[in-house]
Write an enzyme that holds these catalytic residues in place. Structure first.
Site, PDB file in Angstrom:
ATOM      1  CE  LYS A  81     -11.400  56.300  66.510  1.00 37.58           C
ATOM      2  NZ  LYS A  81     -12.420  57.220  66.993  1.00 37.58           N
TER       3      LYS A  81
ATOM      4  CE  LYS B 252     -12.896  57.000  58.049  1.00 42.80           C
ATOM      5  NZ  LYS B 252     -13.603  56.951  59.323  1.00 42.80           N
TER       6      LYS B 252
ATOM      7  CE  LYS C 141     -12.385  65.509  61.615  1.00 46.48           C
ATOM      8  NZ  LYS C 141     -13.223  65.857  62.720  1.00 46.48           N
TER       9      LYS C 141
HETATM   10  P1  TYM Z   1     -16.325  62.875  62.491  1.00 51.49           P
HETATM   11  O1  TYM Z   1     -15.942  64.090  63.252  1.00 51.49           O
HETATM   12  O2  TYM Z   1     -15.334  61.784  62.337  1.00 51.49           O
HETATM   13  O3  TYM Z   1     -16.785  63.274  61.035  1.00 51.49           O
HETATM   14  C1  TYM Z   1     -17.790  64.228  60.774  1.00 51.49           C
HETATM   15  C2  TYM Z   1     -18.622  63.776  59.588  1.00 51.49           C
HETATM   16  O4  TYM Z   1     -17.785  63.568  58.450  1.00 51.49           O
HETATM   17  C3  TYM Z   1     -18.050  62.301  57.883  1.00 51.49           C
HETATM   18  N1  TYM Z   1     -16.800  61.765  57.304  1.00 51.49           N
HETATM   19  C4  TYM Z   1     -16.661  61.365  56.028  1.00 51.49           C
HETATM   20  N2  TYM Z   1     -17.529  61.341  55.004  1.00 51.49           N
HETATM   21  C5  TYM Z   1     -17.066  60.893  53.800  1.00 51.49           C
HETATM   22  N3  TYM Z   1     -15.788  60.481  53.601  1.00 51.49           N
HETATM   23  C6  TYM Z   1     -14.893  60.486  54.604  1.00 51.49           C
HETATM   24  N4  TYM Z   1     -13.645  60.090  54.405  1.00 51.49           N
HETATM   25  C7  TYM Z   1     -15.312  60.939  55.897  1.00 51.49           C
HETATM   26  N5  TYM Z   1     -14.691  61.094  57.090  1.00 51.49           N
HETATM   27  C8  TYM Z   1     -15.612  61.596  57.932  1.00 51.49           C
HETATM   28  C9  TYM Z   1     -18.536  61.441  59.035  1.00 51.49           C
HETATM   29  O5  TYM Z   1     -19.310  60.353  58.573  1.00 51.49           O
HETATM   30  C10 TYM Z   1     -19.337  62.439  59.836  1.00 51.49           C
HETATM   31  O6  TYM Z   1     -20.669  62.511  59.340  1.00 51.49           O
HETATM   32  N6  TYM Z   1     -19.129  60.155  65.605  1.00 51.49           N
HETATM   33  C11 TYM Z   1     -19.159  61.284  64.712  1.00 51.49           C
HETATM   34  C12 TYM Z   1     -19.597  62.583  65.361  1.00 51.49           C
HETATM   35  C13 TYM Z   1     -20.911  62.546  66.065  1.00 51.49           C
HETATM   36  C14 TYM Z   1     -22.206  62.493  65.471  1.00 51.49           C
HETATM   37  C15 TYM Z   1     -23.118  62.563  66.543  1.00 51.49           C
HETATM   38  C16 TYM Z   1     -22.630  62.403  64.157  1.00 51.49           C
HETATM   39  C17 TYM Z   1     -21.084  62.624  67.424  1.00 51.49           C
HETATM   40  N7  TYM Z   1     -22.405  62.654  67.704  1.00 51.49           N
HETATM   41  C18 TYM Z   1     -24.509  62.538  66.328  1.00 51.49           C
HETATM   42  C19 TYM Z   1     -24.034  62.355  63.932  1.00 51.49           C
HETATM   43  C20 TYM Z   1     -24.934  62.424  65.015  1.00 51.49           C
HETATM   44  C21 TYM Z   1     -17.751  61.520  64.165  1.00 51.49           C
HETATM   45  O7  TYM Z   1     -16.781  61.172  64.763  1.00 51.49           O
HETATM   46  O8  TYM Z   1     -17.693  62.281  63.056  1.00 51.49           O
END
Ligand code: TYM
Length: 329
Positions: free
Chosen positions: A112, A193, A196
């Site tokens: 990023k 990957k 969003k």
């Molecule tokens: P975020 O909002 O980017 O994504 C939410 C969840 O979706 C999964 N994910 C994917 N899995 C498979 N293929 C993909 N292309 C893909 N894109 C996203 C992510 O692995 C995630 O599980 N940092 C985290 C949010 C967070 C969090 C936490 C997660 C904040 N606090 C505590 C677990 C525990 C995030 O940005 O997820």
């Protein structure tokens, strides 16, 4: 007592099938085996500028989607991160035990910070806040997609460091990846990957995309120059389509091979599109029903915050005592 599961998702953009297959599908599936807490992490979202006029709606919409996906608010706590101030409070305390070098090594931060013109400090601290989300509730299991594994390792490192520096305070959380679908790739570019934040009409399938649009996106997905599926030589695009199919339908590896070996790409895509559409159609209908009553969704979030606050306050109190901060008694 049941073990605790915790996970989170950012209320940025609408969730896509990568989020669903990598994490959200698992959330609903395992919720009854655990004491479950699922967070909408709005404090993480603001590490990148969010339009204030839209953020609150996005939070409510995401909550509606999580309910539509089967999160049961009678059993699981659905929590907006900023409604429980202990997330931010613990994040600060953990920041103070985290070496800067650990944060600078995070691949998501590096990626990023390479693309943005100017980066906020929040982006660097992002994984500490994530560690706080997890450690605040003494979570045992964290179901996420593959892109979060490094952040989870960091959460364990921070917990260990705190425990050895002060007192045994935090439970070591375990990463739980799905067997299929842990990393769904972009349909337009299977080397990247699905994300969003990547724009491009053919990149991601949003859970709320029009069903015809979903079909079109899959039919146009990038494959390779071979005409039909060959499990020995297939490229990343075909592999990704097969993962999407298998994650949605939950067929075994053998059944997948039997069904798709030698199939022409046009037919492969038709089957994948059918599987995705038939899974998302009822979810979209439930979503429309649930979000027609915003006050219901808001109430679920109020209840969620209320339910988890005692556990959050208990951990912060323990951390304060361990660090020697002032406590009332
Ligand atoms: P975020 O909002 O980017 O994504 C939410 C969840 O979706 C999964 N994910 C994917 N899995 C498979 N293929 C993909 N292309 C893909 N894109 C996203 C992510 O692995 C995630 O599980 N940092 C985290 C949010 C967070 C969090 C936490 C997660 C904040 N606090 C505590 C677990 C525990 C995030 O940005 O997820």
């Amino acid at each position: 007592m049941k073990k605790r599961v915790l996970s989170g998702i950012q209320p940025t953009g609408s969730p896509h099938i990568g989020n669903y297959l990598g994490a959200l599908k698992n959330w609903a599936k395992i919720q009854y085996d655990y004491d479950s807490i699922y967070c909408i992490v709005d404090l993480h979202a603001i590490t990148v500028y969010q339009d204030p006029a839209e953020l609150k709606s996005k939070i409510l919409e995401l909550a509606g989607m999580l309910l539509a996906l089967g999160i049961d608010p009678k059993h699981s706590s659905l929590v907006v991160q900023s409604m429980v101030p202990q997330h931010a409070e613990l994040a600060w305390m953990l920041t103070c035990v985290t070496p800067l070098g650990w944060l600078e090594r995070m691949t998501q931060f590096k990626a990023k910070s390479e693309t943005a013109d100017s980066i906020g400090d929040g982006l660097l601290q992002y994984p500490v806040l994530m560690a706080a989300d997890i450690l605040l509730y003494q979570a045992h299991v964290v179901p996420v997609g593959d892109d979060q594994t490094q952040h989870l390792e960091l959460a364990r490192d921070i917990a260990q460091r705190f425990n050895s520096l002060y007192a045994d305070t935090f439970t070591m959380p375990e990463t739980r990846l799905p067997t299929v679908g842990a990393r769904i790739m972009g349909l337009d570019d299977p080397e990247k990957k699905m994300s969003k934040s990547t724009t491009g009409a053919g990149h991601a399938i949003s859970l709320l995309d029009d069903l015809k649009v979903i079909q079109k996106k899959i039919m146009r997905a990038t494959t390779d120059s071979s005409p039909e599926v060959n499990f020995e030589t297939m490229g990343a695009g075909v592999k990704n389509l097969l993962s999407i199919y298998q994650a949605f339908t939950e067929v075994s590896d053998d059944a997948l091979r039997n069904e798709f070996s030698g199939l022409r790409y046009g037919d492969l895509k038709k089957k994948v599109a059918e599987a995705v559409v038939s899974a998302l159609e009822p979810i979209q209908a439930r979503y429309r029903e649930i979000t027609s009553d915003r006050s219901y969704v808001a109430k679920v979030l109020e209840n969620g915050a209320e339910r988890v606050t005692p556990a959050a306050a208990d951990t912060v109190e323990k951390v304060k005592r361990a660090m020697g901060l002032y406590t009332r008694n």
